[in-house]
Design an enzyme around this catalytic site. Sequence first.
Site, mmCIF file in Angstrom:
data_model
loop_
_atom_site.group_PDB
_atom_site.id
_atom_site.type_symbol
_atom_site.label_atom_id
_atom_site.label_comp_id
_atom_site.label_asym_id
_atom_site.label_seq_id
_atom_site.Cartn_x
_atom_site.Cartn_y
_atom_site.Cartn_z
ATOM 1 N N TYR A 58 0.822 -1.209 0.000
ATOM 2 C CA TYR A 58 0.000 0.000 0.000
ATOM 3 C C TYR A 58 0.858 1.261 0.000
ATOM 4 O O TYR A 58 0.458 2.289 -0.556
ATOM 5 C CB TYR A 58 -0.997 -0.037 1.170
ATOM 6 C CG TYR A 58 -2.106 -1.033 0.917
ATOM 7 C CD1 TYR A 58 -2.082 -2.311 1.497
ATOM 8 C CD2 TYR A 58 -3.148 -0.729 0.045
ATOM 9 C CE1 TYR A 58 -3.068 -3.236 1.224
ATOM 10 C CE2 TYR A 58 -4.143 -1.650 -0.236
ATOM 11 C CZ TYR A 58 -4.102 -2.903 0.362
ATOM 12 O OH TYR A 58 -5.088 -3.827 0.061
ATOM 13 N N ARG A 61 1.473 1.994 -3.593
ATOM 14 C CA ARG A 61 0.287 2.553 -4.266
ATOM 15 C C ARG A 61 0.031 3.977 -3.777
ATOM 16 O O ARG A 61 -0.367 4.846 -4.561
ATOM 17 C CB ARG A 61 -0.926 1.649 -4.029
ATOM 18 C CG ARG A 61 -0.850 0.317 -4.760
ATOM 19 C CD ARG A 61 -1.953 -0.635 -4.380
ATOM 20 N NE ARG A 61 -3.282 -0.179 -4.774
ATOM 21 C CZ ARG A 61 -4.399 -0.818 -4.419
ATOM 22 N NH1 ARG A 61 -4.328 -1.916 -3.649
ATOM 23 N NH2 ARG A 61 -5.584 -0.372 -4.791
ATOM 24 N N ASP A 98 -8.593 5.355 -4.242
ATOM 25 C CA ASP A 98 -7.902 6.604 -4.591
ATOM 26 C C ASP A 98 -8.793 7.803 -4.258
ATOM 27 O O ASP A 98 -9.977 7.628 -3.953
ATOM 28 C CB ASP A 98 -7.517 6.602 -6.084
ATOM 29 C CG ASP A 98 -8.734 6.607 -7.018
ATOM 30 O OD1 ASP A 98 -8.850 5.723 -7.888
ATOM 31 O OD2 ASP A 98 -9.605 7.506 -6.853
ATOM 32 N N HIS A 113 -14.973 0.702 -0.072
ATOM 33 C CA HIS A 113 -13.813 -0.152 0.210
ATOM 34 C C HIS A 113 -12.688 0.612 0.908
ATOM 35 O O HIS A 113 -11.545 0.155 0.958
ATOM 36 C CB HIS A 113 -13.284 -0.784 -1.086
ATOM 37 C CG HIS A 113 -14.216 -1.807 -1.658
ATOM 38 N ND1 HIS A 113 -14.122 -2.264 -2.960
ATOM 39 C CD2 HIS A 113 -15.280 -2.449 -1.121
ATOM 40 C CE1 HIS A 113 -15.085 -3.143 -3.183
ATOM 41 N NE2 HIS A 113 -15.802 -3.280 -2.100
ATOM 42 N N ALA A 225 -13.625 5.375 -20.431
ATOM 43 C CA ALA A 225 -14.450 6.191 -19.528
ATOM 44 C C ALA A 225 -14.366 7.676 -19.860
ATOM 45 O O ALA A 225 -15.371 8.389 -19.792
ATOM 46 C CB ALA A 225 -14.018 5.948 -18.086
HETATM 47 C C1 BV8 Z 1 -17.606 -9.331 2.069
HETATM 48 C C2 BV8 Z 1 -9.773 -2.656 -1.427
HETATM 49 C C3 BV8 Z 1 -19.095 -10.045 3.827
HETATM 50 C C4 BV8 Z 1 -8.400 -3.100 -1.270
HETATM 51 C C5 BV8 Z 1 -11.137 -4.399 -2.486
HETATM 52 C C6 BV8 Z 1 -17.737 -16.234 -3.752
HETATM 53 C C7 BV8 Z 1 -18.824 -15.729 -4.413
HETATM 54 C C8 BV8 Z 1 -19.253 -14.435 -4.141
HETATM 55 C C9 BV8 Z 1 -18.585 -13.614 -3.231
HETATM 56 C C10 BV8 Z 1 -17.499 -14.125 -2.583
HETATM 57 C C11 BV8 Z 1 -17.076 -15.411 -2.826
HETATM 58 N N1 BV8 Z 1 -15.996 -15.649 -2.060
HETATM 59 C C12 BV8 Z 1 -15.719 -14.516 -1.332
HETATM 60 C C13 BV8 Z 1 -16.623 -13.605 -1.648
HETATM 61 C C14 BV8 Z 1 -16.727 -12.290 -1.119
HETATM 62 C C15 BV8 Z 1 -15.651 -11.365 -1.730
HETATM 63 C C16 BV8 Z 1 -15.713 -11.395 -3.233
HETATM 64 O O1 BV8 Z 1 -16.594 -10.826 -3.842
HETATM 65 N N2 BV8 Z 1 -14.713 -12.094 -3.829
HETATM 66 C C17 BV8 Z 1 -14.700 -12.182 -5.313
HETATM 67 C C18 BV8 Z 1 -13.282 -12.024 -5.815
HETATM 68 C C19 BV8 Z 1 -15.330 -13.483 -5.727
HETATM 69 N N3 BV8 Z 1 -16.038 -10.059 -1.258
HETATM 70 C C20 BV8 Z 1 -15.562 -9.673 -0.042
HETATM 71 O O2 BV8 Z 1 -14.753 -10.288 0.621
HETATM 72 C C21 BV8 Z 1 -16.125 -8.354 0.455
HETATM 73 N N4 BV8 Z 1 -16.579 -8.502 1.795
HETATM 74 O O3 BV8 Z 1 -18.189 -9.990 1.238
HETATM 75 O O4 BV8 Z 1 -17.940 -9.272 3.421
HETATM 76 C C22 BV8 Z 1 -20.370 -9.294 3.468
HETATM 77 C C23 BV8 Z 1 -21.482 -9.978 3.073
HETATM 78 C C24 BV8 Z 1 -22.657 -9.308 2.775
HETATM 79 C C25 BV8 Z 1 -22.755 -7.932 2.794
HETATM 80 C C26 BV8 Z 1 -21.650 -7.303 3.173
HETATM 81 C C27 BV8 Z 1 -20.435 -7.970 3.478
HETATM 82 C C28 BV8 Z 1 -15.043 -7.259 0.474
HETATM 83 C C29 BV8 Z 1 -14.582 -6.961 -0.908
HETATM 84 C C30 BV8 Z 1 -13.652 -5.740 -0.895
HETATM 85 C C31 BV8 Z 1 -12.213 -6.143 -1.112
HETATM 86 N N5 BV8 Z 1 -11.387 -4.949 -1.318
HETATM 87 N N6 BV8 Z 1 -10.366 -3.278 -2.591
HETATM 88 C C32 BV8 Z 1 -7.499 -2.647 -2.395
HETATM 89 O O5 BV8 Z 1 -7.935 -1.880 -3.275
HETATM 90 O O6 BV8 Z 1 -6.342 -3.068 -2.326
HETATM 91 S S1 BV8 Z 1 -11.926 -5.067 -3.875
HETATM 92 C C33 BV8 Z 1 -11.118 -4.525 -5.295
HETATM 93 O O7 BV8 Z 1 -11.858 -5.160 -6.345
HETATM 94 C C34 BV8 Z 1 -11.210 -3.074 -5.540
HETATM 95 O O8 BV8 Z 1 -11.816 -2.304 -4.552
HETATM 96 C C35 BV8 Z 1 -12.122 -3.029 -6.746
HETATM 97 O O9 BV8 Z 1 -12.831 -1.953 -6.810
HETATM 98 C C36 BV8 Z 1 -12.902 -4.299 -6.650
HETATM 99 C C37 BV8 Z 1 -13.577 -4.658 -7.960
HETATM 100 O O10 BV8 Z 1 -12.679 -4.532 -9.003
HETATM 101 P P1 BV8 Z 1 -13.028 -3.466 -10.184
HETATM 102 O O11 BV8 Z 1 -13.017 -2.100 -9.628
HETATM 103 O O12 BV8 Z 1 -14.265 -3.920 -10.878
HETATM 104 O O13 BV8 Z 1 -11.730 -3.616 -11.059
HETATM 105 P P2 BV8 Z 1 -11.422 -4.768 -12.141
HETATM 106 O O14 BV8 Z 1 -9.971 -4.654 -12.431
HETATM 107 O O15 BV8 Z 1 -11.985 -6.076 -11.720
HETATM 108 O O16 BV8 Z 1 -12.266 -4.311 -13.439
HETATM 109 C C38 BV8 Z 1 -11.945 -3.102 -14.086
HETATM 110 C C39 BV8 Z 1 -13.018 -2.882 -15.153
HETATM 111 O O17 BV8 Z 1 -12.761 -1.625 -15.787
HETATM 112 C C40 BV8 Z 1 -13.018 -3.954 -16.259
HETATM 113 O O18 BV8 Z 1 -14.358 -4.341 -16.534
HETATM 114 C C41 BV8 Z 1 -12.388 -3.232 -17.462
HETATM 115 O O19 BV8 Z 1 -12.936 -3.667 -18.696
HETATM 116 C C42 BV8 Z 1 -12.792 -1.782 -17.190
HETATM 117 N N7 BV8 Z 1 -11.880 -0.786 -17.781
HETATM 118 C C43 BV8 Z 1 -10.536 -0.874 -17.931
HETATM 119 N N8 BV8 Z 1 -10.052 0.271 -18.489
HETATM 120 C C44 BV8 Z 1 -11.130 1.102 -18.659
HETATM 121 C C45 BV8 Z 1 -12.295 0.430 -18.192
HETATM 122 N N9 BV8 Z 1 -13.526 0.974 -18.239
HETATM 123 C C46 BV8 Z 1 -13.620 2.228 -18.773
HETATM 124 N N10 BV8 Z 1 -12.543 2.947 -19.226
HETATM 125 C C47 BV8 Z 1 -11.300 2.414 -19.197
HETATM 126 N N11 BV8 Z 1 -10.261 3.113 -19.667
#
Ligand code: BV8
Length: 241
Positions: A58, A61, A98, A113, A225
Amino acid sequence: MRQRDKGKIVILTGAGISKESGLDTFRDADGIWSRVRIEDVATPEAFARDPARVHDFYNSRRSRLRGGGIQPNAAHRALARLESLWPDEVLVVTQNIDDLHARAGTSNLIHMHGELLKVRCQACHEVCDWPGDLTTASLCPACAQIGGLRVHVVWFGEMPLHMDRISDALDDCDLFVAIGTSGTVYPAAGFVQEVRLIGRAHTAELNLVPSGGHSLFAEGCYGPATQVVPDYVERILRDGW
Ligand code: BV8
Protein backbone atom coordinates in the site's frame (compact mmCIF):
# COMPACT_ATOMS: atom_id res chain seq x y z
CA MET A 1 -36.62 19.42 -23.81
CA ARG A 2 -35.58 17.13 -20.94
CA GLN A 3 -38.23 14.40 -20.27
CA ARG A 4 -37.72 14.60 -16.54
CA ASP A 5 -36.24 17.11 -14.15
CA LYS A 6 -35.94 15.01 -11.05
CA GLY A 7 -34.94 11.52 -10.05
CA LYS A 8 -32.31 10.17 -7.65
CA ILE A 9 -29.14 8.89 -9.28
CA VAL A 10 -26.70 6.33 -7.79
CA ILE A 11 -23.37 5.81 -9.58
CA LEU A 12 -21.11 2.85 -8.71
CA THR A 13 -17.51 3.23 -9.89
CA GLY A 14 -14.59 0.82 -10.08
CA ALA A 15 -10.95 0.79 -11.07
CA GLY A 16 -11.73 1.35 -14.77
CA ILE A 17 -12.66 5.01 -14.16
CA SER A 18 -9.13 5.72 -12.84
CA LYS A 19 -7.26 3.73 -15.50
CA GLU A 20 -6.79 6.73 -17.82
CA SER A 21 -5.46 8.73 -14.86
CA GLY A 22 -2.59 6.23 -14.74
CA LEU A 23 -3.78 3.88 -11.96
CA ASP A 24 -3.86 0.15 -12.67
CA THR A 25 -7.04 -1.88 -12.56
CA PHE A 26 -7.07 -5.26 -10.79
CA ARG A 27 -8.20 -7.94 -13.21
CA ASP A 28 -7.08 -6.63 -16.62
CA ALA A 29 -4.06 -8.32 -18.26
CA ASP A 30 -1.72 -5.71 -16.74
CA GLY A 31 -3.79 -5.51 -13.54
CA ILE A 32 -2.55 -5.51 -9.93
CA TRP A 33 -3.73 -9.09 -9.29
CA SER A 34 -1.57 -10.26 -12.23
CA ARG A 35 1.49 -9.21 -10.21
CA VAL A 36 0.58 -9.97 -6.59
CA ARG A 37 -1.82 -12.46 -4.99
CA ILE A 38 -4.85 -11.17 -3.06
CA GLU A 39 -4.01 -13.74 -0.35
CA ASP A 40 -0.59 -12.12 0.22
CA VAL A 41 -1.60 -8.45 0.47
CA ALA A 42 -5.38 -7.82 0.71
CA THR A 43 -6.77 -10.05 3.50
CA PRO A 44 -6.67 -9.71 7.32
CA GLU A 45 -4.79 -13.02 7.39
CA ALA A 46 -2.07 -11.63 5.11
CA PHE A 47 -1.67 -8.62 7.43
CA ALA A 48 -1.44 -10.84 10.52
CA ARG A 49 1.12 -13.06 8.76
CA ASP A 50 3.39 -10.37 7.26
CA PRO A 51 2.36 -6.76 8.08
CA ALA A 52 5.55 -5.28 6.57
CA ARG A 53 4.74 -6.83 3.19
CA VAL A 54 1.21 -5.44 3.27
CA HIS A 55 2.52 -1.99 4.29
CA ASP A 56 4.97 -2.06 1.36
CA PHE A 57 2.15 -2.94 -1.08
CA TYR A 58 0.00 0.00 0.00
CA ASN A 59 2.95 2.37 0.53
CA SER A 60 3.90 1.94 -3.14
CA ARG A 61 0.29 2.55 -4.27
CA ARG A 62 0.07 5.59 -1.93
CA SER A 63 3.28 7.20 -3.17
CA ARG A 64 2.17 6.59 -6.77
CA LEU A 65 -1.22 8.24 -6.11
CA ARG A 66 0.47 11.24 -4.49
CA GLY A 67 3.23 11.28 -7.08
CA GLY A 68 1.92 14.40 -8.86
CA GLY A 69 1.44 12.62 -12.20
CA ILE A 70 -1.93 11.17 -11.17
CA GLN A 71 -4.84 13.57 -11.71
CA PRO A 72 -8.64 13.19 -12.00
CA ASN A 73 -9.69 12.67 -15.63
CA ALA A 74 -12.64 13.80 -17.76
CA ALA A 75 -14.82 10.97 -16.41
CA HIS A 76 -14.27 12.00 -12.77
CA ARG A 77 -14.92 15.64 -13.72
CA ALA A 78 -18.11 14.78 -15.65
CA LEU A 79 -19.60 13.11 -12.55
CA ALA A 80 -18.77 16.17 -10.42
CA ARG A 81 -20.46 18.32 -13.08
CA LEU A 82 -23.58 16.08 -13.01
CA GLU A 83 -23.75 16.42 -9.19
CA SER A 84 -23.55 20.23 -9.45
CA LEU A 85 -26.15 20.59 -12.24
CA TRP A 86 -28.70 17.78 -11.69
CA PRO A 87 -31.75 19.10 -9.71
CA ASP A 88 -31.92 16.01 -7.48
CA GLU A 89 -29.58 13.76 -5.47
CA VAL A 90 -26.54 12.27 -7.22
CA LEU A 91 -24.60 9.80 -5.02
CA VAL A 92 -21.26 8.30 -6.10
CA VAL A 93 -20.43 4.96 -4.43
CA THR A 94 -16.86 4.02 -5.29
CA GLN A 95 -14.98 0.77 -4.82
CA ASN A 96 -11.78 2.73 -5.49
CA ILE A 97 -9.47 3.70 -2.64
CA ASP A 98 -7.90 6.60 -4.59
CA ASP A 99 -8.98 10.22 -3.95
CA LEU A 100 -9.68 11.22 -7.56
CA HIS A 101 -13.47 11.65 -7.23
CA ALA A 102 -13.01 14.10 -4.34
CA ARG A 103 -10.21 15.91 -6.18
CA ALA A 104 -12.54 16.28 -9.20
CA GLY A 105 -15.15 17.98 -6.97
CA THR A 106 -17.58 15.17 -6.13
CA SER A 107 -18.88 15.73 -2.57
CA ASN A 108 -21.78 13.26 -2.18
CA LEU A 109 -19.35 10.33 -2.15
CA ILE A 110 -19.07 6.97 -0.34
CA HIS A 111 -15.78 4.98 -0.31
CA MET A 112 -17.26 1.54 0.32
CA HIS A 113 -13.81 -0.15 0.21
CA GLY A 114 -12.03 2.55 2.21
CA GLU A 115 -9.35 5.14 1.40
CA LEU A 116 -5.63 4.70 0.65
CA LEU A 117 -4.72 8.09 2.19
CA LYS A 118 -6.19 7.11 5.59
CA VAL A 119 -5.10 4.69 8.34
CA ARG A 120 -7.01 3.06 11.18
CA CYS A 121 -5.64 2.15 14.62
CA GLN A 122 -6.48 -1.38 15.69
CA ALA A 123 -6.13 -0.28 19.36
CA CYS A 124 -8.30 2.87 19.53
CA HIS A 125 -10.07 2.47 16.12
CA GLU A 126 -9.34 6.11 15.27
CA VAL A 127 -9.20 6.87 11.53
CA CYS A 128 -6.58 9.49 10.53
CA ASP A 129 -5.26 11.04 7.31
CA TRP A 130 -1.91 9.47 6.41
CA PRO A 131 -0.16 10.82 3.30
CA GLY A 132 3.19 9.11 3.89
CA ASP A 133 4.55 5.59 4.29
CA LEU A 134 3.22 3.33 7.05
CA THR A 135 5.42 0.83 8.93
CA THR A 136 5.13 -1.52 11.90
CA ALA A 137 6.91 1.20 13.94
CA SER A 138 4.39 3.92 13.06
CA LEU A 139 2.77 5.60 16.05
CA CYS A 140 -0.97 6.25 16.28
CA PRO A 141 -1.59 10.04 16.37
CA ALA A 142 -4.62 9.47 18.65
CA CYS A 143 -3.49 6.88 21.26
CA ALA A 144 0.31 6.83 20.68
CA GLN A 145 0.22 3.03 20.34
CA ILE A 146 3.08 1.73 18.16
CA GLY A 147 2.54 -0.92 15.46
CA GLY A 148 -1.27 -0.97 15.56
CA LEU A 149 -1.92 1.10 12.46
CA ARG A 150 -3.27 -0.40 9.22
CA VAL A 151 -4.35 1.17 5.93
CA HIS A 152 -8.06 2.16 6.11
CA VAL A 153 -9.25 -0.13 3.32
CA VAL A 154 -11.67 -3.10 3.23
CA TRP A 155 -9.83 -6.35 2.66
CA PHE A 156 -11.41 -9.52 1.26
CA GLY A 157 -13.52 -11.16 3.97
CA GLU A 158 -14.17 -7.84 5.69
CA MET A 159 -17.47 -5.98 5.73
CA PRO A 160 -17.60 -3.02 3.31
CA LEU A 161 -18.23 0.44 4.79
CA HIS A 162 -21.53 2.40 4.90
CA MET A 163 -23.62 -0.56 3.63
CA ASP A 164 -26.79 0.81 5.29
CA ARG A 165 -26.53 4.18 3.53
CA ILE A 166 -25.77 2.40 0.26
CA SER A 167 -28.73 0.00 0.54
CA ASP A 168 -31.11 2.88 1.33
CA ALA A 169 -29.85 4.83 -1.70
CA LEU A 170 -30.19 1.77 -3.98
CA ASP A 171 -33.76 1.25 -2.74
CA ASP A 172 -34.60 4.93 -3.47
CA CYS A 173 -32.84 5.51 -6.79
CA ASP A 174 -34.45 6.13 -10.21
CA LEU A 175 -31.23 5.64 -12.18
CA PHE A 176 -28.37 3.24 -11.33
CA VAL A 177 -25.16 3.53 -13.37
CA ALA A 178 -22.09 1.26 -13.00
CA ILE A 179 -18.84 2.67 -14.42
CA GLY A 180 -15.49 0.91 -14.95
CA THR A 181 -16.17 -2.19 -12.88
CA SER A 182 -15.91 -5.87 -13.87
CA GLY A 183 -18.79 -6.91 -11.61
CA THR A 184 -16.77 -9.67 -9.93
CA VAL A 185 -16.49 -8.43 -6.33
CA TYR A 186 -19.48 -8.67 -3.96
CA PRO A 187 -21.50 -7.08 -2.45
CA ALA A 188 -20.89 -4.28 -5.06
CA ALA A 189 -21.45 -6.68 -7.98
CA GLY A 190 -24.90 -7.45 -6.55
CA PHE A 191 -26.17 -3.85 -6.49
CA VAL A 192 -27.72 -4.01 -9.97
CA GLN A 193 -29.76 -7.08 -8.97
CA GLU A 194 -30.93 -5.26 -5.83
CA VAL A 195 -32.08 -2.31 -7.95
CA ARG A 196 -33.77 -4.56 -10.54
CA LEU A 197 -35.65 -6.41 -7.78
CA ILE A 198 -37.32 -3.12 -6.79
CA GLY A 199 -38.04 -2.58 -10.47
CA ARG A 200 -38.29 1.24 -10.55
CA ALA A 201 -34.87 2.42 -11.65
CA HIS A 202 -33.31 2.47 -15.10
CA THR A 203 -29.93 0.69 -15.12
CA ALA A 204 -26.89 1.44 -17.30
CA GLU A 205 -23.36 0.04 -17.55
CA LEU A 206 -20.52 2.28 -18.84
CA ASN A 207 -17.35 0.26 -19.37
CA LEU A 208 -14.47 -0.33 -21.79
CA VAL A 209 -16.07 -3.68 -22.76
CA PRO A 210 -19.22 -5.51 -21.57
CA SER A 211 -18.61 -6.76 -18.00
CA GLY A 212 -19.50 -10.19 -16.65
CA GLY A 213 -22.83 -8.77 -15.47
CA HIS A 214 -23.64 -6.75 -18.60
CA SER A 215 -26.87 -8.67 -19.31
CA LEU A 216 -28.30 -7.41 -16.01
CA PHE A 217 -28.29 -3.82 -17.24
CA ALA A 218 -31.04 -2.28 -19.41
CA GLU A 219 -28.44 -0.20 -21.26
CA GLY A 220 -24.70 -0.49 -22.02
CA CYS A 221 -22.32 2.17 -23.37
CA TYR A 222 -18.85 0.90 -24.18
CA GLY A 223 -15.50 2.63 -24.66
CA PRO A 224 -12.90 4.48 -22.58
CA ALA A 225 -14.45 6.19 -19.53
CA THR A 226 -13.02 9.61 -20.51
CA GLN A 227 -15.19 9.47 -23.67
CA VAL A 228 -18.26 7.48 -22.60
CA VAL A 229 -18.91 9.16 -19.23
CA PRO A 230 -18.90 12.84 -20.37
CA ASP A 231 -21.16 11.88 -23.32
CA TYR A 232 -23.58 10.04 -21.02
CA VAL A 233 -23.66 12.92 -18.51
CA GLU A 234 -24.41 15.43 -21.29
CA ARG A 235 -27.24 13.19 -22.48
CA ILE A 236 -28.72 12.93 -18.97
CA LEU A 237 -28.54 16.69 -18.45
CA ARG A 238 -30.13 17.34 -21.88
CA ASP A 239 -32.74 14.56 -22.15
CA GLY A 240 -32.85 12.67 -18.82
CA TRP A 241 -33.17 8.83 -19.23
C1 BV8 B 1 -17.61 -9.33 2.07
C2 BV8 B 1 -9.77 -2.66 -1.43
C3 BV8 B 1 -19.09 -10.05 3.83
C4 BV8 B 1 -8.40 -3.10 -1.27
C5 BV8 B 1 -11.14 -4.40 -2.49
C6 BV8 B 1 -17.74 -16.23 -3.75
C7 BV8 B 1 -18.82 -15.73 -4.41
C8 BV8 B 1 -19.25 -14.44 -4.14
C9 BV8 B 1 -18.58 -13.61 -3.23
C10 BV8 B 1 -17.50 -14.13 -2.58
C11 BV8 B 1 -17.08 -15.41 -2.83
N1 BV8 B 1 -16.00 -15.65 -2.06
C12 BV8 B 1 -15.72 -14.52 -1.33
C13 BV8 B 1 -16.62 -13.60 -1.65
C14 BV8 B 1 -16.73 -12.29 -1.12
C15 BV8 B 1 -15.65 -11.37 -1.73
C16 BV8 B 1 -15.71 -11.40 -3.23
O1 BV8 B 1 -16.59 -10.83 -3.84
N2 BV8 B 1 -14.71 -12.09 -3.83
C17 BV8 B 1 -14.70 -12.18 -5.31
C18 BV8 B 1 -13.28 -12.02 -5.82
C19 BV8 B 1 -15.33 -13.48 -5.73
N3 BV8 B 1 -16.04 -10.06 -1.26
C20 BV8 B 1 -15.56 -9.67 -0.04
O2 BV8 B 1 -14.75 -10.29 0.62
C21 BV8 B 1 -16.13 -8.35 0.46
N4 BV8 B 1 -16.58 -8.50 1.79
O3 BV8 B 1 -18.19 -9.99 1.24
O4 BV8 B 1 -17.94 -9.27 3.42
C22 BV8 B 1 -20.37 -9.29 3.47
C23 BV8 B 1 -21.48 -9.98 3.07
C24 BV8 B 1 -22.66 -9.31 2.78
C25 BV8 B 1 -22.76 -7.93 2.79
C26 BV8 B 1 -21.65 -7.30 3.17
C27 BV8 B 1 -20.43 -7.97 3.48
C28 BV8 B 1 -15.04 -7.26 0.47
C29 BV8 B 1 -14.58 -6.96 -0.91
C30 BV8 B 1 -13.65 -5.74 -0.89
C31 BV8 B 1 -12.21 -6.14 -1.11
N5 BV8 B 1 -11.39 -4.95 -1.32
N6 BV8 B 1 -10.37 -3.28 -2.59
C32 BV8 B 1 -7.50 -2.65 -2.40
O5 BV8 B 1 -7.94 -1.88 -3.28
O6 BV8 B 1 -6.34 -3.07 -2.33
S1 BV8 B 1 -11.93 -5.07 -3.88
C33 BV8 B 1 -11.12 -4.53 -5.30
O7 BV8 B 1 -11.86 -5.16 -6.34
C34 BV8 B 1 -11.21 -3.07 -5.54
O8 BV8 B 1 -11.82 -2.30 -4.55
C35 BV8 B 1 -12.12 -3.03 -6.75
O9 BV8 B 1 -12.83 -1.95 -6.81
C36 BV8 B 1 -12.90 -4.30 -6.65
C37 BV8 B 1 -13.58 -4.66 -7.96
O10 BV8 B 1 -12.68 -4.53 -9.00
P1 BV8 B 1 -13.03 -3.47 -10.18
O11 BV8 B 1 -13.02 -2.10 -9.63
O12 BV8 B 1 -14.27 -3.92 -10.88
O13 BV8 B 1 -11.73 -3.62 -11.06
P2 BV8 B 1 -11.42 -4.77 -12.14
O14 BV8 B 1 -9.97 -4.65 -12.43
O15 BV8 B 1 -11.98 -6.08 -11.72
O16 BV8 B 1 -12.27 -4.31 -13.44
C38 BV8 B 1 -11.94 -3.10 -14.09
C39 BV8 B 1 -13.02 -2.88 -15.15
O17 BV8 B 1 -12.76 -1.63 -15.79
C40 BV8 B 1 -13.02 -3.95 -16.26
O18 BV8 B 1 -14.36 -4.34 -16.53
C41 BV8 B 1 -12.39 -3.23 -17.46
O19 BV8 B 1 -12.94 -3.67 -18.70
C42 BV8 B 1 -12.79 -1.78 -17.19
N7 BV8 B 1 -11.88 -0.79 -17.78
C43 BV8 B 1 -10.54 -0.87 -17.93
N8 BV8 B 1 -10.05 0.27 -18.49
C44 BV8 B 1 -11.13 1.10 -18.66
C45 BV8 B 1 -12.30 0.43 -18.19
N9 BV8 B 1 -13.53 0.97 -18.24
C46 BV8 B 1 -13.62 2.23 -18.77
N10 BV8 B 1 -12.54 2.95 -19.23
C47 BV8 B 1 -11.30 2.41 -19.20
N11 BV8 B 1 -10.26 3.11 -19.67
